[in-house]
Enzyme design. Structure first.
Site, mmCIF file in Angstrom:
data_model
loop_
_atom_site.group_PDB
_atom_site.id
_atom_site.type_symbol
_atom_site.label_atom_id
_atom_site.label_comp_id
_atom_site.label_asym_id
_atom_site.label_seq_id
_atom_site.Cartn_x
_atom_site.Cartn_y
_atom_site.Cartn_z
ATOM 1 N N GLU A 1 -27.478 -89.237 82.260
ATOM 2 C CA GLU A 1 -27.753 -87.969 81.592
ATOM 3 C C GLU A 1 -28.952 -87.213 82.144
ATOM 4 O OE1 GLU A 1 -29.739 -91.302 79.134
ATOM 5 O OE2 GLU A 1 -27.901 -91.016 80.287
ATOM 6 N N HIS B 1 -20.278 -87.568 75.867
ATOM 7 C CA HIS B 1 -21.392 -88.502 75.647
ATOM 8 C C HIS B 1 -22.639 -88.029 76.397
ATOM 9 C CE1 HIS B 1 -23.125 -92.540 74.868
ATOM 10 N NE2 HIS B 1 -23.730 -92.328 76.039
ATOM 11 N N GLU B 2 -22.477 -87.669 77.673
ATOM 12 C CA GLU B 2 -23.639 -87.262 78.465
ATOM 13 C C GLU B 2 -24.210 -85.941 77.977
ATOM 14 O OE1 GLU B 2 -24.787 -89.552 80.214
ATOM 15 O OE2 GLU B 2 -22.992 -90.789 80.150
ATOM 16 N N HIS C 1 -26.492 -86.484 75.055
ATOM 17 C CA HIS C 1 -27.823 -86.956 75.437
ATOM 18 C C HIS C 1 -28.819 -85.808 75.602
ATOM 19 C CE1 HIS C 1 -28.052 -91.245 75.858
ATOM 20 N NE2 HIS C 1 -26.963 -91.320 76.613
ATOM 21 N N GLU D 1 -28.942 -94.271 72.526
ATOM 22 C CA GLU D 1 -27.503 -94.479 72.712
ATOM 23 C C GLU D 1 -26.701 -94.473 71.418
ATOM 24 O OE1 GLU D 1 -26.251 -94.060 75.420
ATOM 25 O OE2 GLU D 1 -27.850 -94.438 76.864
ATOM 26 N N ASP E 1 -33.074 -103.752 82.411
ATOM 27 C CA ASP E 1 -31.706 -103.799 82.947
ATOM 28 C C ASP E 1 -30.991 -105.097 82.555
ATOM 29 O OD1 ASP E 1 -31.766 -101.326 84.163
ATOM 30 O OD2 ASP E 1 -32.434 -102.098 86.090
ATOM 31 N N TYR F 1 -25.459 -99.095 72.044
ATOM 32 C CA TYR F 1 -24.460 -98.049 71.857
ATOM 33 C C TYR F 1 -23.693 -98.261 70.548
ATOM 34 C CZ TYR F 1 -25.030 -97.101 76.902
ATOM 35 O OH TYR F 1 -25.525 -96.795 78.142
#
Length: 533
Positions: free
Chosen positions: A138, A162-163, A166, A185, A242, A250
């Site tokens: 995003e 979704h993006e 953001h 998220e 990560d 999410y």
């Protein structure tokens, strides 16, 4: 291209590589004349020299370092509206422009729901190379998306919603630390579902299918994750963010918001959302701040909501979601009919040629959205898991032939079919699996599929990855190495159990590449700081 989330901006430029600190920036990027530079910022024009071009950028709205982005490549673009443009390599530009044509409509719907305008001025999309490890990223003014969305029928463009979401939840209001990633998220999943519901003429059944599919993904991840990473507010300590990446922030985050919305009502919750954006815009927020602000608007929630359990208990959410399963029931019914077929194959009641399968009239699958087909495949996998054995190889063969999923351009469907076929022991799917693994690098697909391949054909999984590890993005390669239990010896990745490769494995890999024409992608790497990895 760069990928700074979660803590990789420090490899490009000196910065506070931490979401709790925001910055504005200006940039001047000089590139060869055949290439174009674009960034997560507004273009301020360019200066052309004999054999080079200098592009100028300005990002006047404060962003955290992980949203810094830069791309240099041979690019073409198409305008989709006065503020929306799609970019890609020349070979993909027409397909990308067709696939993402509804972007402006998504953006307008998002503004209406958020109750405030889009503050970033431009919304450009870049359809990246196949090795891009995520569905989307995003970056303000320049969203990155994976080419696995190019199904040819606009069936996978929910990722764009979704993006876009953001732009408010994540970019404008940002998690203070990566422990509170769910505030990026989870809220984005919630706003995405509202955008898609309104886009589909208020057909909430489609959005609820997305929620059900997301819950399946959440269950799978919770089974794989260590307990500290299945918490909504994980215990990251000194670990790499990560390493904790999963569907938990999410889907579990979304389910908390869905629970709160059901508790207080849709209209009051929408008012809370819009007020939340106004209070925390251009700033950062923690889970405690979210809780305090919600309770200030709904005082009874302080005692009615088990906040500590939601935030800190590992595993699935403490309150099971109450999703509308109308479309799911159709998928479940069809899955059960195919399980009846499967029982006949196992019982050998009749010859395979005489097993009666569901008819097209009974199925109606031609009119199903992608997520409904995904739910059908997920339901087959769930039934097999509960009963303790996979589909019969003849069943999966009939499924593949009947629906032609082996040739599907829909990555979500092909991914699920490959997993079912691997568990069924269908050797004919191996070239298809290897081709899928080596022609795209989206972690949502490659990580579970490599794990599935490991269970049935370990040498093939390891050798395929080792032969193509340089194709994958470094973030994906790192996670896949862990999934495959690989270790570094003498500067090289090797199987921790065996460093040998079989001739059969090499033959399968070569055959898959010849069949699929795996792409060879040349990258132009622009770095401000060069580091040996």
């Amino acid at each position: 291209f760069s990928q700074c989330q979660a803590i990789h901006a420090r490899t490009l430029l000196p910065c506070m590589d931490f979401p709790g600190v925001k910055m504005t920036y200006k940039a001047s990027v000089t590139v060869p004349s055949w290439s174009t530079a674009i960034m997560s910022a507004l273009s301020c024009g360019s200066v052309i020299d004999t054999d080079k071009t200098t592009f100028l950028f300005h990002q006047p709205t404060p962003i955290p370092a992980y949203l810094f982005a830069i791309v240099v490549a041979q690019l073409e673009s198409r305008d989709l509206s006065s503020r929306v443009r799609v970019w890609s390599e020349p070979s993909m530009i027409e397909a990308a422009a067709y696939e993402f044509v509804d972007t402006e409509q998504y953006l307008s719907i998002a503004e209406e729901i958020a109750g405030m305008p889009y503050v970033w001025k431009r919304y450009d999309l870049l359809c990246l190379v196949p090795s891009f490890p995520y569905g989307g990223m995003e970056n303000p003014c320049l969203t990155f998306v994976t080419p696995t969305l190019l199904a040819g029928d606009r069936s996978l463009t929910g990722v764009i919603a979704h993006e876009i979401a953001h732009s408010w939840t994540g970019n404008l209001v940002t998690n203070a630390t990566w422990q509170h990633f769910w505030l990026n998220e989870g809220w984005t999943r919630w706003l995405e579902s509202k955008i898609l519901t309104k886009f589909s003429n208020n057909n909430h059944l489609v959005s609820h299918l997305n929620m059900i599919s997301g819950n399946v993904h959440l269950k799978e991840d919770v089974q794989l994750l260590p307990p500290e990473y299945s918490r909504l507010v994980p215990l990251l300590e000194d670990g790499d963010p990560d390493d904790s990446f999963s569907s938990v922030p999410y889907e579990k985050g979304f389910q908390l918001l869905f629970f709160l919305e059901q508790m207080v009502g849709e209209a009051p919750f929408l008012s809370f959302f819009q007020s939340y954006l106004q209070k925390f815009k251009y700033s950062t927020v923690t889970s405690q701040q979210f809780q305090d602000y919600f309770c200030s608007m709904f005082p009874s929630a302080k005692d009615l909501v088990p906040w500590d359990a939601w935030f800190n208990e590992p595993g699935m959410p403490v309150v099971a979601p109450n999703f509308d399963d109308t479309f799911l029931r159709h998928a479940t019914d069809l899955a059960n009919r195919w399980i009846e077929v499967d029982h006949k194959f196992y019982a050998k009641e009749t010859f395979a040629a005489h097993v009666i399968m569901p008819t097209e009239e009974e199925e109606g699958m031609d009119h199903w959205p992608t997520n409904q087909i995904s739910c059908f495949l997920d339901e087959l996998a769930s039934i097999c898991e509960k009963r303790g054995y996979a589909l019969h190889v003849d069943t999966i063969s009939r499924l593949g032939d009947k629906y032609q999923w082996k040739e599907s351009k829909n990555s979500e469907i092909l991914f699920r079919y490959c997993k079912l076929a691997l568990s069924a022991g269908d050797e004919r799917v191996l070239p298809i699996v290897v081709r899928f693994l080596t022609t795209q690098g989206r972690m949502k697909f490659v990580r579970p599929l490599y794990r599935a391949l490991m269970e049935s054909h370990k040498s093939l999984a390891v050798d395929t990855f080792l032969a193509h590890k340089n194709f994958y993005h470094p973030i994906a390669a790192k996670m896949l190495s862990k999934d495959l239990n690989l270790i570094t010896l003498g500067g090289e990745l090797v199987d921790s159990c065996s460093a040998t490769s079989s001739k059969e494995t090499k033959r399968l890999i070569a055959g898959a590449i010849m069949a699929g024409g795996a792409a060879v992608v040349a990258f132009v790497v622009l770095s401000l700081t060069r580091r040996k990895r």
